[in-house]
Each structure stands twice: as structure tokens, then as C-alpha cells.
Design an enzyme around this catalytic site. Structure first.
Site, mmCIF file in Angstrom:
data_model
loop_
_atom_site.group_PDB
_atom_site.id
_atom_site.type_symbol
_atom_site.label_atom_id
_atom_site.label_comp_id
_atom_site.label_asym_id
_atom_site.label_seq_id
_atom_site.Cartn_x
_atom_site.Cartn_y
_atom_site.Cartn_z
ATOM 1 N N LYS A 15 -5.080 20.138 66.668
ATOM 2 C CA LYS A 15 -6.301 20.729 67.316
ATOM 3 C C LYS A 15 -6.740 19.599 68.474
ATOM 4 C CE LYS A 15 -9.254 20.871 63.731
ATOM 5 N NZ LYS A 15 -8.320 20.478 62.538
ATOM 6 N N ARG A 22 -17.198 24.531 61.133
ATOM 7 C CA ARG A 22 -16.494 24.138 59.773
ATOM 8 C C ARG A 22 -16.784 24.671 58.536
ATOM 9 N NH1 ARG A 22 -13.941 19.207 61.706
ATOM 10 N NH2 ARG A 22 -12.356 18.482 60.005
ATOM 11 N N ARG A 46 0.075 9.598 62.389
ATOM 12 C CA ARG A 46 -0.722 9.751 63.288
ATOM 13 C C ARG A 46 -1.412 8.348 63.933
ATOM 14 N NH1 ARG A 46 -5.524 13.862 63.275
ATOM 15 N NH2 ARG A 46 -6.018 12.960 61.231
ATOM 16 N N ARG A 99 -6.308 6.298 61.108
ATOM 17 C CA ARG A 99 -7.593 6.899 60.678
ATOM 18 C C ARG A 99 -7.830 6.536 59.372
ATOM 19 N NH1 ARG A 99 -8.915 12.818 63.113
ATOM 20 N NH2 ARG A 99 -9.430 12.986 60.992
ATOM 21 N N ARG A 104 -8.991 16.559 52.095
ATOM 22 C CA ARG A 104 -9.572 17.602 53.474
ATOM 23 C C ARG A 104 -8.889 18.765 53.319
ATOM 24 N NH1 ARG A 104 -7.140 13.334 57.420
ATOM 25 N NH2 ARG A 104 -7.838 14.874 59.086
HETATM 26 P P1 AP5 Z 1 -4.060 16.127 65.859
HETATM 27 O O1 AP5 Z 1 -3.916 17.033 67.192
HETATM 28 O O2 AP5 Z 1 -4.706 14.981 65.587
HETATM 29 O O3 AP5 Z 1 -4.492 17.278 64.609
HETATM 30 P P2 AP5 Z 1 -6.229 17.713 64.385
HETATM 31 O O4 AP5 Z 1 -5.922 19.414 64.160
HETATM 32 O O5 AP5 Z 1 -7.000 17.439 65.462
HETATM 33 O O6 AP5 Z 1 -6.497 17.177 62.996
HETATM 34 P P3 AP5 Z 1 -7.672 16.464 62.467
HETATM 35 O O7 AP5 Z 1 -6.942 15.586 61.090
HETATM 36 O O8 AP5 Z 1 -8.077 15.614 63.472
HETATM 37 O O9 AP5 Z 1 -8.552 17.401 61.950
HETATM 38 P P4 AP5 Z 1 -9.773 17.276 60.997
HETATM 39 O O10 AP5 Z 1 -10.090 18.566 61.308
HETATM 40 O O11 AP5 Z 1 -9.327 16.735 59.638
HETATM 41 O O12 AP5 Z 1 -10.520 15.841 61.554
HETATM 42 P P5 AP5 Z 1 -11.780 15.806 62.527
HETATM 43 O O13 AP5 Z 1 -11.626 14.655 63.426
HETATM 44 O O14 AP5 Z 1 -12.123 16.975 62.935
HETATM 45 O O15 AP5 Z 1 -2.475 16.236 65.191
HETATM 46 C C1 AP5 Z 1 -2.127 15.500 63.948
HETATM 47 C C2 AP5 Z 1 -0.959 14.805 64.276
HETATM 48 O O16 AP5 Z 1 0.488 15.550 64.712
HETATM 49 C C3 AP5 Z 1 -1.120 13.579 65.572
HETATM 50 O O17 AP5 Z 1 -0.402 12.552 65.094
HETATM 51 C C4 AP5 Z 1 -0.150 14.475 66.560
HETATM 52 O O18 AP5 Z 1 0.211 13.476 67.425
HETATM 53 C C5 AP5 Z 1 0.794 15.110 65.705
HETATM 54 N N1 AP5 Z 1 1.165 16.692 66.421
HETATM 55 C C6 AP5 Z 1 0.173 17.316 66.807
HETATM 56 N N2 AP5 Z 1 0.900 18.484 67.197
HETATM 57 C C7 AP5 Z 1 2.107 18.215 67.130
HETATM 58 C C8 AP5 Z 1 3.393 19.140 67.155
HETATM 59 N N3 AP5 Z 1 3.321 20.345 67.928
HETATM 60 N N4 AP5 Z 1 4.646 18.763 66.917
HETATM 61 C C9 AP5 Z 1 4.534 17.155 66.269
HETATM 62 N N5 AP5 Z 1 3.610 16.565 66.049
HETATM 63 C C10 AP5 Z 1 2.481 16.922 66.479
HETATM 64 O O19 AP5 Z 1 -12.841 15.551 61.354
HETATM 65 C C11 AP5 Z 1 -12.869 14.269 60.694
HETATM 66 C C12 AP5 Z 1 -14.049 14.449 59.563
HETATM 67 O O20 AP5 Z 1 -15.180 14.144 60.419
HETATM 68 C C13 AP5 Z 1 -14.028 15.500 58.635
HETATM 69 O O21 AP5 Z 1 -13.075 15.380 57.426
HETATM 70 C C14 AP5 Z 1 -15.581 15.526 58.263
HETATM 71 O O22 AP5 Z 1 -15.757 14.514 57.446
HETATM 72 C C15 AP5 Z 1 -16.048 15.176 59.534
HETATM 73 N N6 AP5 Z 1 -16.295 16.359 60.470
HETATM 74 C C16 AP5 Z 1 -16.199 16.468 61.756
HETATM 75 N N7 AP5 Z 1 -16.674 17.789 62.234
HETATM 76 C C17 AP5 Z 1 -17.548 18.176 61.229
HETATM 77 C C18 AP5 Z 1 -18.127 19.388 61.084
HETATM 78 N N8 AP5 Z 1 -18.275 20.096 62.169
HETATM 79 N N9 AP5 Z 1 -18.843 19.348 59.987
HETATM 80 C C19 AP5 Z 1 -18.832 18.601 59.036
HETATM 81 N N10 AP5 Z 1 -18.071 17.535 58.743
HETATM 82 C C20 AP5 Z 1 -17.319 17.300 60.129
HETATM 83 MG MG MG Z 2 -8.609 16.155 65.681
#
Ligand code: AP5
Ligand code: MG
Length: 210
Positions: free
Chosen positions: A13, A88, A123, A156, A167
Site C-alpha cells: 500500500k 481499517r 523492509r 519497523r 498483524r
Molecule cells: P509496503 O508498501 O511497505 O506495504 P504496506 O501495504 O504499506 O504494509 P504495512 O506493513 O505498512 O501495512 P500495515 O497496514 O500493517 O501498516 P501501517 O503502517 O498502515 O511494502 C512492504 C515491503 O515490500 C516493502 O519493503 C516494499 O519495498 C516491498 N514491496 C512492496 N511492493 C513490492 C513488490 N511489488 N515487489 C517486491 N517488493 C515489494 O500501520 C501500522 C500500525 O499502525 C497498525 O498495525 C496499527 O497498530 C496502527 N494503525 C494504522 N492505521 C490504523 C487505523 N486506521 N486504525 C487503527 N490502527 C491503525
Molecule cells: Mg505501509
């Protein structure tokens, strides 16, 4: 255009949001990045969010809805935005609808869980500007340094293997039901995110422009 990016942790994402942001010239609003910045700054809601984030649980709807509401009221979000990581839960989606926010497309990135696990262990992120890298598939030009802002890259805290499992469970329980929610509104598009970053971006942009 107002876009929601849905998908499991590590589906790409944040990576695709960076591309869409440049292509469509609209800001990315990442609640994960905003919460990490709040934790780093030690703000009141950062302190409340930290334990849940470290455990791979969700931060409470009240906190996240409040942050989001303030952010989408800012001037740069008036011509469209990309929501990465929000909503979410079904109550968060209902809150967005209740705010009168018109969502145009909900794009789900779908990636197999084994691929996800290897993505998350490799990552590296910039805590300063939020840019995302991978040691193999998206390496920065200089190891450990952000291409975009020159700051240090870190692993992270919630990318530890056991936290990744929590997660993923949280995603299936609380977030995956949003697929039905937006399918019912006729807004859901699913794109496979298993190709390279560039290959996936082509699919994503084609889906958004269709
Ligand atoms: P990346 O693009 O970083 O993936 P992502 O989908 O953004 O994954 P996240 O882990 O950031 O999502 P998340 O939803 O768990 O975390 P968030 O920060 O939102 O890609 C992943 C890796 O793969 C990278 O290294 C990238 O380079 C690589 N990659 C990507 N595409 C690729 C491809 N095509 N081929 C090869 N490699 C590739 O949330 C974190 C925490 O915050 C949550 O757990 C929760 O506690 C809290 N939080 C955030 N939002 C909310 C909410 N709305 N409500 C409640 N809690 C929340
Ligand atoms: Mg992310």
C-alpha cells in the site's frame, strides 16, 4: 479523486501510494505514518497508540478517526487524496461516510501471505518522510539512507516475525470485512500485487484510470 488503498500488511500500500501520489498529484494520508510520527514525537496520542502498534493490534477507532478528520480538512487534501491504512474497521468506514467524504475508488492490493512475510522482514523505512524500501526488491541508492530525504533508514518495530503474524490476524478479523462493505457500494477493485513494484504500479494506474 479520493482513493482508499486496502490490503494486508506488506501488500504494498505504502509503496504504491508513493507512485499514485506522483502520477495524480494528490497527497497520501497514511495513518500508520502519522501514528509513527506521533510515537516518535511522544505526543499524547502517540503514547496511547504505541502499545497497540508494537503488539500488532489496532489503535482505537476514536484516536484514528480524530487524526484522519483533522488531516483531510487541510488545504492540500481538498483536490483529492489517497488513504493508506484507513479505514481499517467497519466503524472507521462508517465514520468516513458520516463525515460526508465522497470516496471514488477502493483499490485492494492482494498478495499471498508467504510473499508478505518475506517482504516485511526485508523492509526498511524512513521515519522522517515515510518512504519505504526493501533490501532486495527496492534497495535505496546508498545502503541505510533514504533516497528522498537523506535520513537514516530503520526496521519497523512491528516487522518482527511474531508481530507480523498478529498483524495478519488483525487484518483478517477487523479489516478484511471492509471488502464486502465497499463491494456493496460498488467501489471495490482488486489488483494482484505480486509483480515487481513497477509492474504492479502499471496495473494499479490502469485500474484507477479505468
Ligand atoms: P509496503 O508498501 O511497505 O506495504 P504496506 O501495504 O504499506 O504494509 P504495512 O506493513 O505498512 O501495512 P500495515 O497496514 O500493517 O501498516 P501501517 O503502517 O498502515 O511494502 C512492504 C515491503 O515490500 C516493502 O519493503 C516494499 O519495498 C516491498 N514491496 C512492496 N511492493 C513490492 C513488490 N511489488 N515487489 C517486491 N517488493 C515489494 O500501520 C501500522 C500500525 O499502525 C497498525 O498495525 C496499527 O497498530 C496502527 N494503525 C494504522 N492505521 C490504523 C487505523 N486506521 N486504525 C487503527 N490502527 C491503525
Ligand atoms: Mg505501509
Amino acid at each position: 479523486m479520493n482513493i482508499i488503498l486496502l490490503g494486508a500488511p506488506g501488500a504494498g500500500k505504502g509503496t504504491q501510494a508513493e507512485v499514485i501520489c506522483k502520477e495524480l498529484n494528490i497527497p497520501t494520508i497514511s495513518t500508520g505514518n502519522m501514528l509513527r510520527a506521533a510515537v516518535k514525537a511522544g505526543t499524547e496520542y502517540g503514547l496511547k497508540a504505541k502499545a497497540a502498534m508494537d503488539a500488532g493490534d489496532l489503535v482505537s477507532d476514536d484516536i484514528v478517526i480524530g487524526i484522519l478528520k483533522d488531516r483531510i480538512a487541510e488545504p492540500d487534501a481538498q483536490n483529492g487524496f489517497i488513504l493508506d491504512g484507513f479505514p481499517r474497521t467497519v466503524p472507521q468506514a462508517e465514520a468516513l461516510d458520516a463525515m460526508g467524504v465522497q470516496i471514488d475508488k477502493v483499490l485492494e492490493l492482494y498478495v499471498d501471505e508467504e510473499v508478505i512475510k518475506s517482504r516485511l522482514t526485508g523492509r526498511r523505512v524512513c521515519l522522517d518522510c515515510g518512504a519505504t524500501y526493501h533490501v532486495v526488491s527496492k534497495a535505496p541508492k546508498t545502503e541505510g539512507i533514504c533516497d528522498a530525504c537523506g535520513k537514516e533508514l530503520v526496521i519497523r518495530k512491528d516487522d518482527q516475525p511474531e508481530t507480523v503474524i498478529s498483524r495478519l490476524e488483525t487484518y483478517h478479523k477487523s479489516t478484511a470485512p471492509l471488502k464486502d462493505y465497499y463491494q456493496a457500494q460498488g467501489k471495490l477493485i482488486t489488483v494482484e500485487g505480486v509483480d515487481t513494484v513497477d509492474g504492479t504500479s502499471e496495473l494499479v494506474m490502469a485500474a484507477l484510470k479505468a
